[in-house]
Write an enzyme that holds these catalytic residues in place. Sequence first.
Site, short mmCIF file in Angstrom:
data_model
loop_
_atom_site.label_atom_id
_atom_site.label_comp_id
_atom_site.label_asym_id
_atom_site.label_seq_id
_atom_site.Cartn_x
_atom_site.Cartn_y
_atom_site.Cartn_z
N CYS A 75 -7.16 -25.33 1.57
CA CYS A 75 -8.30 -24.55 1.04
C CYS A 75 -9.57 -25.38 0.84
O CYS A 75 -10.63 -24.83 0.61
CB CYS A 75 -7.91 -23.87 -0.26
SG CYS A 75 -6.64 -22.62 -0.01
N HIS B 174 -14.41 -22.00 -4.25
CA HIS B 174 -13.31 -21.47 -3.44
C HIS B 174 -12.71 -20.28 -4.19
O HIS B 174 -12.58 -20.30 -5.41
CB HIS B 174 -12.26 -22.57 -3.25
CG HIS B 174 -11.01 -22.07 -2.60
ND1 HIS B 174 -11.03 -21.40 -1.40
CD2 HIS B 174 -9.71 -22.13 -2.99
CE1 HIS B 174 -9.79 -21.07 -1.08
NE2 HIS B 174 -8.98 -21.49 -2.02
N ASN C 33 -8.00 -14.76 -1.00
CA ASN C 33 -8.15 -16.16 -0.62
C ASN C 33 -8.02 -16.29 0.90
O ASN C 33 -6.93 -16.17 1.45
CB ASN C 33 -7.07 -16.99 -1.32
CG ASN C 33 -7.16 -18.47 -1.01
OD1 ASN C 33 -7.97 -18.89 -0.18
ND2 ASN C 33 -6.32 -19.26 -1.64
C1 LIG Z 1 0.28 -16.99 -7.92
C2 LIG Z 1 -0.25 -16.62 -9.29
C3 LIG Z 1 -1.23 -15.47 -9.19
C4 LIG Z 1 0.93 -16.14 -10.12
O1 LIG Z 1 0.46 -15.84 -11.40
P1 LIG Z 1 1.21 -16.44 -12.68
O2 LIG Z 1 0.51 -15.89 -13.84
O3 LIG Z 1 1.25 -17.94 -12.54
O4 LIG Z 1 2.63 -15.81 -12.53
P2 LIG Z 1 4.04 -16.53 -12.55
O5 LIG Z 1 4.34 -17.11 -11.23
O6 LIG Z 1 4.13 -17.39 -13.77
O7 LIG Z 1 4.95 -15.28 -12.79
C5 LIG Z 1 4.92 -14.53 -14.00
C6 LIG Z 1 5.81 -13.32 -13.84
O8 LIG Z 1 5.16 -12.38 -12.95
C7 LIG Z 1 6.03 -12.06 -11.88
N1 LIG Z 1 5.24 -11.82 -10.68
C8 LIG Z 1 4.87 -12.72 -9.73
N2 LIG Z 1 4.14 -12.09 -8.80
C9 LIG Z 1 4.05 -10.80 -9.17
C10 LIG Z 1 3.42 -9.68 -8.61
N3 LIG Z 1 2.73 -9.75 -7.45
N4 LIG Z 1 3.52 -8.51 -9.26
C11 LIG Z 1 4.19 -8.40 -10.39
N5 LIG Z 1 4.82 -9.43 -10.98
C12 LIG Z 1 4.74 -10.62 -10.37
C13 LIG Z 1 6.95 -13.27 -11.76
O9 LIG Z 1 8.14 -12.91 -11.10
C14 LIG Z 1 7.15 -13.64 -13.19
O10 LIG Z 1 8.09 -12.79 -13.74
P3 LIG Z 1 9.17 -13.32 -14.82
O11 LIG Z 1 8.35 -13.80 -15.97
O12 LIG Z 1 9.98 -12.12 -15.10
O13 LIG Z 1 9.90 -14.41 -14.12
C15 LIG Z 1 -0.91 -17.84 -9.97
O14 LIG Z 1 0.07 -18.77 -10.33
C16 LIG Z 1 -1.94 -18.50 -9.13
O15 LIG Z 1 -2.97 -17.93 -8.82
N6 LIG Z 1 -1.70 -19.77 -8.77
C17 LIG Z 1 -2.63 -20.52 -7.98
C18 LIG Z 1 -2.51 -20.10 -6.58
C19 LIG Z 1 -3.58 -20.67 -5.73
O16 LIG Z 1 -4.69 -20.87 -6.16
N7 LIG Z 1 -3.21 -20.89 -4.48
C20 LIG Z 1 -4.08 -21.28 -3.45
C21 LIG Z 1 -4.38 -22.70 -3.57
S1 LIG Z 1 -5.96 -22.91 -3.04
#
Ligand SMILES: CC(C)(COP(=O)(O)OP(=O)(O)OC[C@H]1O[C@@H](n2cnc3c(N)ncnc32)[C@H](O)[C@@H]1OP(=O)(O)O)[C@@H](O)C(=O)NCCC(=O)NCCS
Length: 332
Positions: free
Chosen positions: A116, A256, A286
Amino acid sequence: MSKITAAITGVAGYVPDYVLTNKELETMVETNDEWITSRTGIKERRILKGEGKGTSHIAVPAVLDLLKKTNTKAEEVDLLICATTTPDMVFPATANLITAEVGAVNAFGYDLQAACSGFLFALATGSKFIESGQYKKVIVVGADKMSAIVDYTDRATCIIFGDGGGAVMLEPNTEGYGIQDSILKSDGTGAQYLHMKAGGSRKPATIETVQAREHFAYQEGQQVFKFAVKGMADVSAEVMERNNLTAEDVAWLVPHQANKRIIDATANRMGVGSEKVMLNIERYGNTTSGTIPLCLWEYEKQLKKGDNLILAAFGGGFTWGAIYLKWAYDPK
Ligand SMILES: CC(C)(COP(=O)(O)OP(=O)(O)OC[C@H]1O[C@@H](n2cnc3c(N)ncnc32)[C@H](O)[C@@H]1OP(=O)(O)O)[C@@H](O)C(=O)NCCC(=O)NCCS
């Protein structure tokens, strides 16, 4: 002789027509619009449909438009750098496919892979060819067809990514406009949190790797989130400090677009109000190397000559960085 800086003299972008909404994702994985919107800020993203279409099919329309907007003949282009994580093929470089398609017969080209942060790294690299005085017209492309490597059964990852890209023209400037400073960083220990397991030389494609879904982006979202918030905010603050810029001096933050919460944290750390933050994550998600040029493209009409812009990115690898530039032209 006055110093040569590399100025952006034009910008263009392209997004495919197909809109993948949160509502449609609800029919594909167990998720809902409210969860996606509140956790990421994304409502919809674009998907490149069609057999045999790759990242170059996003980049080519953007580059053709850029040539038109900057009144540049394709033969005048010296160099085209394509930042992408989803090249059309492992080789040759997508940059070569683009230069051939647009008729840039005198240009050499290569790809740059920094996930990214790709566009940011490519912009910094391209600017050096201009600053050295060696070349006069350098095109920097950032484009990705993320839908090619996204696992649409992985609900934590598939909601984030989309397809799209943009391109900028870099030309020499002797009045002080253009790229002023850059801070670029990498930390390979972060590779474990965001990568593709198979398809490279370490683990070539086999029936087993396909069955194990190892040709898709693997992401540990929470780990990436933690590093991204700190990394992007730190470098953005650092590039301001070392150039003696206050929040008032900054006209625009061009971040970004990975997660609205990461963008907000960066803006807060810089002390920059939301009215100065370029945003299109709601509509495109993204697009990896595509996010920053797509932002510049969409906000181009609001940019004025002399505006101080801070470009900031974070990505797999880990890679991250910030660029400080002075915008070189008024709306045309
Ligand atoms: C991916 C992202 C949105 C997930 O959000 P989060 O708040 O960290 O969520 P988590 O992974 O901790 O999951 C929390 C809960 O939501 C659930 N969950 C994950 N995706 C879900 C979705 N699309 N819909 C509903 N629930 C979801 C998980 O299973 C978890 O459930 P649990 O607590 O029962 O286990 C976030 O971590 C993120 O944006 N990370 C950075 C990603 C990024 O920038 N990537 C590109 C790099 S440039």
